[in-house]
Each structure stands twice: as structure tokens, then as C-alpha cells.
Design a protein around this motif. Structure first.
Motif, PDB file in Angstrom:
ATOM      1  N   LYS A   1     -10.873  11.509  12.816  1.00  0.00           N
ATOM      2  CA  LYS A   1     -10.039  11.846  11.650  1.00  0.00           C
ATOM      3  C   LYS A   1      -8.998  10.764  11.398  1.00  0.00           C
ATOM      4  O   LYS A   1      -8.664  10.459  10.251  1.00  0.00           O
TER       5      LYS A   1
ATOM      6  N   ILE B   1      -8.959   4.541   6.614  1.00  0.00           N
ATOM      7  CA  ILE B   1     -10.097   3.705   6.190  1.00  0.00           C
ATOM      8  C   ILE B   1      -9.792   2.893   4.920  1.00  0.00           C
ATOM      9  O   ILE B   1     -10.219   1.744   4.797  1.00  0.00           O
ATOM     10  N   THR B   2      -9.024   3.463   3.992  1.00  0.00           N
ATOM     11  CA  THR B   2      -8.768   2.760   2.729  1.00  0.00           C
ATOM     12  C   THR B   2      -8.105   1.400   2.962  1.00  0.00           C
ATOM     13  O   THR B   2      -8.405   0.416   2.292  1.00  0.00           O
ATOM     14  N   VAL B   3      -7.195   1.378   3.934  1.00  0.00           N
ATOM     15  CA  VAL B   3      -6.473   0.143   4.236  1.00  0.00           C
ATOM     16  C   VAL B   3      -7.441  -0.969   4.673  1.00  0.00           C
ATOM     17  O   VAL B   3      -7.204  -2.147   4.422  1.00  0.00           O
ATOM     18  N   MET B   4      -8.550  -0.573   5.286  1.00  0.00           N
ATOM     19  CA  MET B   4      -9.504  -1.568   5.802  1.00  0.00           C
ATOM     20  C   MET B   4     -10.218  -2.342   4.690  1.00  0.00           C
ATOM     21  O   MET B   4     -10.834  -3.364   4.935  1.00  0.00           O
ATOM     22  N   PHE B   5     -10.149  -1.817   3.459  1.00  0.00           N
ATOM     23  CA  PHE B   5     -10.823  -2.507   2.347  1.00  0.00           C
ATOM     24  C   PHE B   5      -9.938  -3.560   1.698  1.00  0.00           C
ATOM     25  O   PHE B   5     -10.407  -4.334   0.871  1.00  0.00           O
TER      26      PHE B   5
ATOM     27  N   TYR C   1       0.849  -1.205   0.000  1.00  0.00           N
ATOM     28  CA  TYR C   1       0.000   0.000   0.000  1.00  0.00           C
ATOM     29  C   TYR C   1       0.887   1.258   0.000  1.00  0.00           C
ATOM     30  O   TYR C   1       0.654   2.204  -0.753  1.00  0.00           O
TER      31      TYR C   1
ATOM     32  N   LEU D   1      -9.344   7.531  12.082  1.00  0.00           N
ATOM     33  CA  LEU D   1     -10.038   6.387  11.476  1.00  0.00           C
ATOM     34  C   LEU D   1     -10.317   6.654  10.001  1.00  0.00           C
ATOM     35  O   LEU D   1     -10.151   5.778   9.156  1.00  0.00           O
ATOM     36  N   ILE D   2     -10.731   7.893   9.661  1.00  0.00           N
ATOM     37  CA  ILE D   2     -11.018   8.210   8.266  1.00  0.00           C
ATOM     38  C   ILE D   2      -9.724   8.143   7.438  1.00  0.00           C
ATOM     39  O   ILE D   2      -9.722   7.664   6.316  1.00  0.00           O
TER      40      ILE D   2
ATOM     41  N   ALA E   1     -15.062   3.630  11.618  1.00  0.00           N
ATOM     42  CA  ALA E   1     -14.464   4.598  10.684  1.00  0.00           C
ATOM     43  C   ALA E   1     -15.531   5.216   9.794  1.00  0.00           C
ATOM     44  O   ALA E   1     -15.516   6.415   9.523  1.00  0.00           O
TER      45      ALA E   1
ATOM     46  N   LEU F   1      -8.191  -5.903  10.000  1.00  0.00           N
ATOM     47  CA  LEU F   1      -8.214  -4.592   9.334  1.00  0.00           C
ATOM     48  C   LEU F   1      -9.654  -4.141   9.096  1.00  0.00           C
ATOM     49  O   LEU F   1      -9.969  -2.963   9.180  1.00  0.00           O
TER      50      LEU F   1
END
Lengths: 230, 117
Positions: free
Chosen positions: B57, B63-67, A20, B59-60, A73, A66
Motif C-alpha cells: 500500500k 507511485i505517482t511520484v515515480m513518474f 508535487y 508503494l502504491i 510498486a 525515483l
């Protein structure tokens, strides 16, 4: 090798995160939306799992945490929306109408093309939330019984397309009002498109980012109505 | 303590969202109830932005990593994707262009009408 990967909780996550960051570096250097860090990370992670002959289930047992923070979030998206409250009140009519027609267009397009190609109900609900931010779109697809992974991938690709094509599309169709440009980009291509709107200007960026959550909320309602059509 | 308090508030709202998702027979994700709850609490000043800002902020931002795990799962869908790639591509390209044009046009129309008044 695959034995260790199945035992260690950190191998999969580390591969995903390192690639990433590699993706972020590439994007910064080359400044092209196609080098999306999430896509690059996914490509590397899948390649790694295939080469080491590791199953998705084994990877997921470590990397799955994750996803655990996804609900908190997503809820936090209310904070930037609240910070735009003044803007929201002042332009409520333009915002409501612009985003609502955009959301309806998205749902109708998916319905029409799915009918045209004779796609199944599961495929149809997979695509219904394709224009909204992944956090909300993923939840909708899950609730309606779609293929969640395809939904998220399609959402990311939609964002990349919107980011890359928006200057050309807006110019071709004579959309010049900064507020309209922002809402058009945010409604069609969520956060990834918003990066482009922010390059265009402050107004474009602000309206694009507030469209992300509002389009998401409207799509939750819309998708629930549309899901019964196929 | 600040971060712990903020994190606890956001987690409590997540729990409330999941309870609503469980109780209400609608196909609405728990996180959506959560967004509405947090937005309502903020606009009625029950809690202030400072009670959730930093953790929210953070967490936001990540957030992309969580997908990543969800999209990696595509590896199990390969065969499926292979057969429908044309239909899928048409949906993505056509709807993205249409949505951008329609929402842009409508917004522009409303904004300009408002300016003339």
C-alpha cells in the motif's frame, strides 16, 4: 549553480517533490482535476532545469532513483485487485465484457486516428496504451519501443479529461447503472478518473478501481497484437 | 522485521518478473508478470495479504511520484511535440470519450440483462 546541481543527487528530487506537494495543496484547495500534482511538478521541474541551464541527463542521475521502485510498486497493484475478488467473481461477465470492449475501442481509436494522420509506428505504439494506468502503460510503451515520456504524459491527460468529463458524458449517453458508470470511468481514465467515480458512490468507486488493473492486463495482450498493424 | 519481510517478498517477485521477461520472447513488461504472480500467490493462499499489505500500500501511495523523471524528459521532446500536437490531441479526446461510452453501454446492457433473469 548548474555545477552544484549536477554534483548533488538531491536538488532535482527535492524540486520535484516540493512542487508535487504544492500541486496536492492546489488540488485540495481548488478541487479541480486539471491541477494534477504530477503535471504541476513536471512544469516546475522543467522550468527550474531550463532557468538553471541544467541538462536532463544531470537531473536524471539524481532523480532517476525515483523510477527504480516502479516495478515493485506496479506489482503491488495485485493487492487491491485481490481484495476485490468477491466482487470480481460475482460480476465476472459484466466486468469481462465491459472492460474488454472498452480496451478494444481504445486500441481501434488509436489505430484509426494514427492512420488518418499518417503517424509513424513509434508514435502509434506510444499511444496504444494511452487509456490504462501509467504503471502498466509505461511498461507497454517501453516494450514496444514508443516514446515513453509522451505515453506517460498522454495517460495523465487522458485521466484528467475522463475525470472532468465523465459526469457529462455518462449523463448524455444515459449510462445510469452504478456498476456501468464505475467500469466506464476506470476503463477509460484509470486512477485519475477513479477519484471522480469514488465521489459518485461506493459501487462506482469499487468497480472503477478494479477496472484499472484488468484493463491494463487486457491492454498488454491487445497492444501486442495491434502493434503490427502500423 | 515485518516491513523488511514484506519488501523482500515484493522485490523477489519483481526479480521473478524480470527473469520471465528475459526468458519469454513476448513484449510483456516484467511488472505484468509480477502482478500475475502476486495475484496467483494470494488467491492460492501461498501467501496471505498480511505478508505484503503495508509495504504494498505504501508503494502504491507513492507511485505517482515515480513518474516525474519520465515526464520531465518531455523537455527533450519539445520540437517533436510541437509538430504533431493536433493529431495527438484528437487521439486523446476522441478515444477517451469513445472508450467511456462503449464500456459503459456494454456493462449496462449485461447488468440489466442479468437482473431481468
Amino acid at each position: 549553480m548548474s555545477g552544484f546541481i549536477e554534483v548533488s543527487a538531491y536538488v532535482g528530487v527535492t524540486i520535484s517533490l516540493v512542487s508535487y506537494f504544492f500541486g496536492m495543496l492546489l488540488k485540495k484547495k481548488l478541487k479541480l482535476a486539471i491541477f494534477n500534482p504530477l503535471l504541476i511538478s513536471v512544469v516546475f521541474t522543467i522550468a527550474f532545469l531550463v532557468v538553471t541551464d541544467t541538462s536532463y541527463t544531470a537531473y536524471e542521475s539524481g532523480a532517476g532513483f525515483l523510477s527504480w521502485l516502479l516495478t515493485p510498486a506496479t506489482i503491488s497493484l495485485a493487492i487491491p485487485l485481490y481484495e476485490q475478488l468477491e466482487l470480481l467473481k460475482k460480476y465476472r461477465k459484466a466486468i469481462a465484457l465491459g472492460i474488454l470492449t472498452g480496451v478494444l475501442t481504445s486500441l481501434l481509436c488509436v489505430l484509426a486516428i494514427c492512420l488518418l494522420f499518417g503517424l509513424s509506428h513509434t508514435e502509434y505504439v506510444t499511444f496504444l496504451p494511452k487509456s490504462v494506468t501509467s504503471a502498466i502503460g509505461m511498461g507497454i510503451s517501453e516494450e514496444l519501443g514508443g516514446y515513453v515520456s509522451i505515453t506517460v504524459a498522454v495517460i495523465i491527460i487522458t485521466g484528467i479529461l475522463g475525470n472532468m468529463m465523465s459526469p457529462f458524458i455518462l449523463r448524455t449517453f444515459h449510462i445510469t447503472e452504478p456498476i456501468a458508470k464505475g467500469i466506464a470511468i476506470g476503463t477509460s481514465s484509470h486512477a485519475i478518473g477513479t477519484a471522480k467515480a469514488m465521489e459518485m458512490g461506493e459501487v462506482e468507486g469499487a468497480f472503477s478501481s478494479l477496472s484499472i488493473v484488468i484493463a491494463g492486463l487486457m491492454t498488454v495482450v491487445g497492444a501486442n497484437i495491434f502493434q503490427s498493424f502500423i | 522485521m515485518k516491513y523488511l519481510k514484506q519488501f523482500s517478498i515484493i522485490l523477489a517477485i519483481s526479480l521473478a518478473g524480470e527473469i520471465l521477461n528475459y526468458l519469454i520472447p513476448l513484449r510483456i513488461p516484467a511488472s505484468i508478470y509480477g502482478i500475475v504472480i502476486l495475484f496467483t500467490l494470494l488467491s492460492t493462499h501461498v501467501i496471505s495479504v498480511d505478508d505484503v499489505k503495508e509495504v504494498g500500500k505504501f508503494l502504491i501511495e507513492i507511485i505517482t511520484v515515480m513518474f516525474i523523471p519520465a515526464v520531465v524528459k518531455l523537455m527533450d521532446f519539445w520540437d517533436h511535440l510541437y509538430g504533431s500536437i493536433i493529431a495527438y490531441s484528437v487521439i486523446v479526446v476522441v478515444s477517451t470519450v469513445f472508450v467511456m461510452v462503449v464500456s459503459g453501454w456494454v456493462t449496462q446492457l449485461v447488468v440489466r440483462k442479468g437482473n431481468r433473469r
